[in-house]
Scaffold this active site. Structure first.
Site, short mmCIF file in Angstrom:
data_model
loop_
_atom_site.label_atom_id
_atom_site.label_comp_id
_atom_site.label_asym_id
_atom_site.label_seq_id
_atom_site.Cartn_x
_atom_site.Cartn_y
_atom_site.Cartn_z
N PRO A 245 0.81 -1.22 0.00
CA PRO A 245 0.00 0.00 0.00
C PRO A 245 0.84 1.27 0.00
O PRO A 245 1.59 1.53 0.95
CB PRO A 245 -0.82 -0.11 1.29
N GLU A 246 0.75 2.02 -1.07
CA GLU A 246 1.34 3.35 -1.15
C GLU A 246 0.18 4.35 -1.05
O GLU A 246 -0.95 3.95 -0.74
CB GLU A 246 2.10 3.54 -2.46
N LYS B 13 1.38 7.35 4.05
CA LYS B 13 0.80 6.02 3.86
C LYS B 13 0.06 5.55 5.10
O LYS B 13 -0.21 4.37 5.26
CB LYS B 13 1.91 5.00 3.52
N ARG C 216 2.75 -10.46 7.08
CA ARG C 216 4.14 -10.37 7.52
C ARG C 216 4.33 -9.64 8.85
O ARG C 216 5.45 -9.52 9.33
CB ARG C 216 4.99 -9.74 6.42
N ARG D 47 16.08 -2.16 -3.27
CA ARG D 47 14.82 -2.33 -4.02
C ARG D 47 15.04 -2.40 -5.51
O ARG D 47 15.95 -1.80 -6.06
CB ARG D 47 13.82 -1.21 -3.72
#
Length: 310
Positions: free
Chosen positions: A4-5, A60, A149, A300
């Site tokens: 989720p951004e 966020k 997670r 990333r």
DNA sequence: CGGAGTGTTAGTCG
DNA sequence: CCGACTAACACTCC
């Protein structure tokens, strides 16, 4: 992949604002205490019995304002979900079937959200083994905070602490104050830095993550490892326009479901088909048909077209 | 079966 | 102050 951004959190915010504003929290089930960043007794005492007066977003994070002046702040990190279910426990929104995103998984060819996958089956069974915090409302509806997670969290903060959090983040890119001048000023303050990771620095521009930073660079034709000082004013303007356009489109499409993300109804977003480079390394560039490559920036992955992006 | 990859962010280290 | 790196975690992919 696929977290989720800003657009995903904004989608959840808009939906939850309609669904739970003015609802009273009857009780909270804390199944995994470490995801609640407050002593359990204090949390329950200050949250149970409270009405939610507003649902907001900052960067966020999702923020629920409580009637007693305290605030619940959620960060979903990578795999967090906030899914609402009415008292029937089935589908929200008047009992109509959930309209899942009609998106095909490009590897398997299977329709995502077709309830074929184990994950989708888990999703319609709530609570499930990832439902670590559950808010039970007075009318029998429930809000499930799921997190595979377990990196996400919910904090209970007062006004002062909320202000402090607010100050740690930069400008909201979909707000009026995010002018081109402001964008340039923010970037040029760090003109020796590499552009793509810089777009993701939350204390400059709030809410941009790995997906939309890559897409903005592709859109603007800027190779993601360029340094700010080597980017022309015209290119910066292009990048600024691209970033806003992509974020707005992503909100309109209810976000990107590359993996775990679903909205407040448990539906997948529809943005993935509009992404040009994210997770498309090895495929043909939609603009020039050359092969999309990827590189590591920090830890990333960044995908880019070596021909279209210079 | 096992190791690498997936990404957000706080924290450490030099 | 800065960049580089890691931990937190669980599941998927190859």
């Amino acid at each position: 992949m696929g977290m989720p951004e800003l657009p995903e959190v904004e989608t959840i915010k808009r939906e939850l604002a309609e669904l739970i504003r003015n609802k009273k929290i009857k009780s909270v089930d804390i199944n995994l205490a470490k995801q609640v960043k407050a002593p359990k007794a204090k949390f329950l005492k200050l949250v149970q019995g409270q009405k939610i007066t507003a649902v907001r977003r900052r960067a966020k994070m999702l923020i629920f304002d409580l009637q007693n002046g305290w605030h619940l702040v959620f960060h979903l990190k990578m795999t967090g979900q906030l899914i609402y279910r009415d008292r029937s426990g089935k589908l929200a929104g008047g009992g109509h079937p959930i309209k899942y995103g009609d998106v095909k998984d490009k590897k398997s060819g299977a329709k995502m959200g077709s309830l074929d996958s184990a994950r989708d089956k888990l999703l319609i069974n709530l609570p499930n083994k990832y439902s670590h915090v559950i808010f039970n409302f007075h009318d029998g509806s429930r809000l499930f905070f799921n997190d595979l997670r377990q990196f996400g969290w919910v904090k209970l903060v007062d006004k002062e602490e909320l202000n402090k959090i607010d100050k740690e983040f930069g400008v909201e890119p979909l707000e009026k104050e995010f002018t081109f001048e402001k964008f340039k000023e923010l970037l040029l303050k760090k003109k020796g830095k590499v552009i793509k990771p810089l777009l993701m620095e939350q204390d400059s521009i709030a809410g941009v993550g790995n997906i939309y930073a890559q897409e903005a660079c592709f859109c603007a034709g800027i190779v993601p490892n360029r340094r700010v000082k080597d980017i022309s004013n015209a290119e910066l303007k292009e990048l600024y326009d691209c970033l806003i356009r992509i974020l707005k489109l992503a909100v309109e499409k209810k976000g990107t479901s590359a993996d775990n993300y679903v909205d407040a109804f448990g539906r997948q977003g529809n943005m993935i088909e509009y992404l040009k480079v994210y997770d498309r390394s090895g495929e043909k560039c939609p603009r020039c048909r050359n092969i999309i490559k990827s590189m590591k920036q920090g830890s990333r992955t960044t995908a880019y077209c070596p021909k279209c992006q210079r």
